[in-house]
Design an enzyme around this catalytic site. Structure first.
Site, PDB file in Angstrom:
ATOM      1  N   HIS B  39       0.830  -1.211   0.000  1.00 46.48           N
ATOM      2  CA  HIS B  39       0.000   0.000   0.000  1.00 46.48           C
ATOM      3  C   HIS B  39       0.857   1.251   0.000  1.00 46.48           C
ATOM      4  O   HIS B  39       0.594   2.201  -0.705  1.00 46.48           O
ATOM      5  CB  HIS B  39      -0.951   0.009   1.209  1.00 46.48           C
ATOM      6  N   LYS B 104     -10.568  -7.291   7.429  1.00 53.29           N
ATOM      7  CA  LYS B 104     -11.313  -7.519   8.673  1.00 53.29           C
ATOM      8  C   LYS B 104     -11.258  -6.258   9.514  1.00 53.29           C
ATOM      9  O   LYS B 104     -10.237  -5.581   9.566  1.00 53.29           O
ATOM     10  CB  LYS B 104     -10.753  -8.708   9.445  1.00 53.29           C
TER      11      LYS B 104
END
Lengths: 279, 181
Positions: B39, B104
């Protein structure tokens, strides 16, 4: 003096790495089953069934229960009449690293926590040594994932703090752990000693089987009260809502200073993995 | 009504709009893995107006650092990692065309606003169930950032991969509703 060969320790650590990472503890499996029967929300029940199915697949296929095979944390209790042929801490760390590689578990250790430029490594885990009476060596391996480890907390209370304040801190620690720490949790609480002792006790309390009551009646009552409050939070399995936010609470305490009250909370995800060997 | 909805990648915005938070979904097609370091690199490339090594247009990013594949398998355990750590980078990836994410846990208010703006979706999958999820991955291909090891970008060819709509395109949020039992 009994001398234990390095090889014996190495083999035991290798066995523990495989067992802890691929076989969910029987007490955790039983607690999940009980929780699935009691869970009030449909989605919560469905998620608990997925967790149970995951444990079955992991055991059958010899796969890691969770891809975060964690930092391997080893608690070693060495009898006072035992000698190990090689330096024990280094021996355990090397053996754990070799076993992680051998069983295709992930290298999750960053050797340089601040600069983070080095490659991920299998080495080193964490080892805590205790010297006890006797001529045995006991090892517990607890692979600790960081989704939940990141949510652990510690607070130094005043010795005059009301009990309710301590209880609220523990319950709020669980609430703030939230969905990303993989509920339902097992909550380890360490109380007393110095700051470092409390944190270690909290981690160590996760080794106690969920079906074993605290030997101290008063602490057992505290654990039950905390568990009820935590399960009333509504976080539920995976944080999707429900009545199962924790499977258990375990408290360990030790004497502390008249001026203080250290309280540590160590959160374990539902994939609470540990295994033990006695040599 | 069926217990779940099946969708196939690439996912158009039209496919995503009817999904409501709490719904169970089964995914077929490709999931691109990316976690913390991937990322950071993608965000740096985008900030420098450079092209990404793969197109995010209508694709799904999965926050996952898989275990190495044992012999005879596509991949080892491969469950989701905590999504919140990717929050700072997510709006830029949504602007680059990413349609959905899988992970999650809760997202920041800024990410939820960006999800609504781009009519995207945030899915959760089974936390801590890496062994079970690996059974839904049929093939794995390295896409880029190979030097990052488990943190590289891999293309997972998935079949019936289980998802739950966590934040829908209108900003409906399963985690917000959970506490209000």
């Amino acid at each position: 003096m009994r001398v234990i060969a390095a090889r014996t320790v190495r083999d035991a650590v290798e066995r523990l790495v495989l067992e802890a990472n691929t076989r969910l503890r029987p007490d955790v499996r039983a607690a999940l089953q009980t929780a699935a029967a009691r869970e009030k929300k449909k989605i919560g029940r469905a998620m608990l069934h997925a967790v149970a199915e995951n444990a079955r697949v992991a055991a059958r296929e010899r796969l890691a229960i969770c891809q975060d095979t964690g930092l391997p944390v080893v608690f070693a209790e060495i009898g006072h009449r035992v000698a190990v042929a090689e330096p024990l801490v280094e021996l355990i760390k090397r053996a754990a690293a070799a076993a992680y590689r051998r069983y295709f578990f992930r290298a999750s250790i960053q050797p340089d926590p601040l600069r983070r430029e080095k490659k991920m490594s299998y080495f080193p885990g964490v080892v805590h040594i205790d010297i006890v009476r006797g001529e045995r060596l006991r090892l517990w391996l607890l692979p600790k994932g960081f989704g939940c480890e990141n949510k652990s907390q510690l607070r130094m209370f005043n010795p005059t703090a009301p009990l309710a304040e301590v209880e609220n801190f523990i319950v709020e620690s669980v609430r703030s752990a939230g969905a990303s720490a993989c509920p339902p949790f097992v909550v380890g609480v360490g109380i007393g000693g110095t700051q470092d002792c409390a944190a270690l006790l909290a981690k160590k309390s996760l080794l106690r089987r969920l079906n074993v009551r605290n030997r101290d009646q008063w602490l057992a009552g505290l654990e039950e009260r905390l568990l009820r409050r935590i399960n009333a939070l509504g976080v539920g399995p995976f944080g999707f809502g429900g009545s199962t936010t924790a499977l258990g609470v375990a408290v360990l305490e030790q004497p502390t200073h008249i001026a203080g009250l250290p309280v540590a909370v160590n959160i374990s995800c539902h994939a609470l993995r540990s295994a033990q060997a006695i040599i | 009504m069926a217990e779940y909805i099946t969708i196939t990648t690439p996912v158009s915005r039209t496919m995503l709009q009817p999904l409501a938070c709490g719904q169970q979904v089964r995914l077929n097609g490709i999931l691109y893995t990316a976690r913390d370091q991937a990322h950071r690199r993608m965000a740096q490339l985008l900030a420098g107006k450079k092209k990404l090594p793969f197109s995010l247009e209508n694709q799904i990013i999965y926050y996952c650092g898989p275990n190495p594949a044992p012999a005879g398998r596509a991949v080892g355990a491969c469950g989701p990692t905590t999504s919140g750590r990717m929050d700072a980078f997510t709006p830029a990836l949504l602007s680059a065309g990413m349609a959905a994410m899988v992970g999650k846990g809760e997202r920041s208010a800024a990410v939820i606003a960006a999800i609504r703006r781009h009519r995207a979706v945030y899915f959760a999958t089974y936390s801590g169930c890496g062994a079970l999820l690996s059974q839904h991955v049929q093939a794995v291909r390295l896409v880029c950032f190979g030097d990052l090891g488990t943190e590289a970008v891999y293309a997972f060819a998935v079949r019936d991969f289980p998802l739950i709509v966590a934040v829908d395109a209108r900003g409906g949020n399963i985690y917000e509703q959970a506490g209000q039992a």
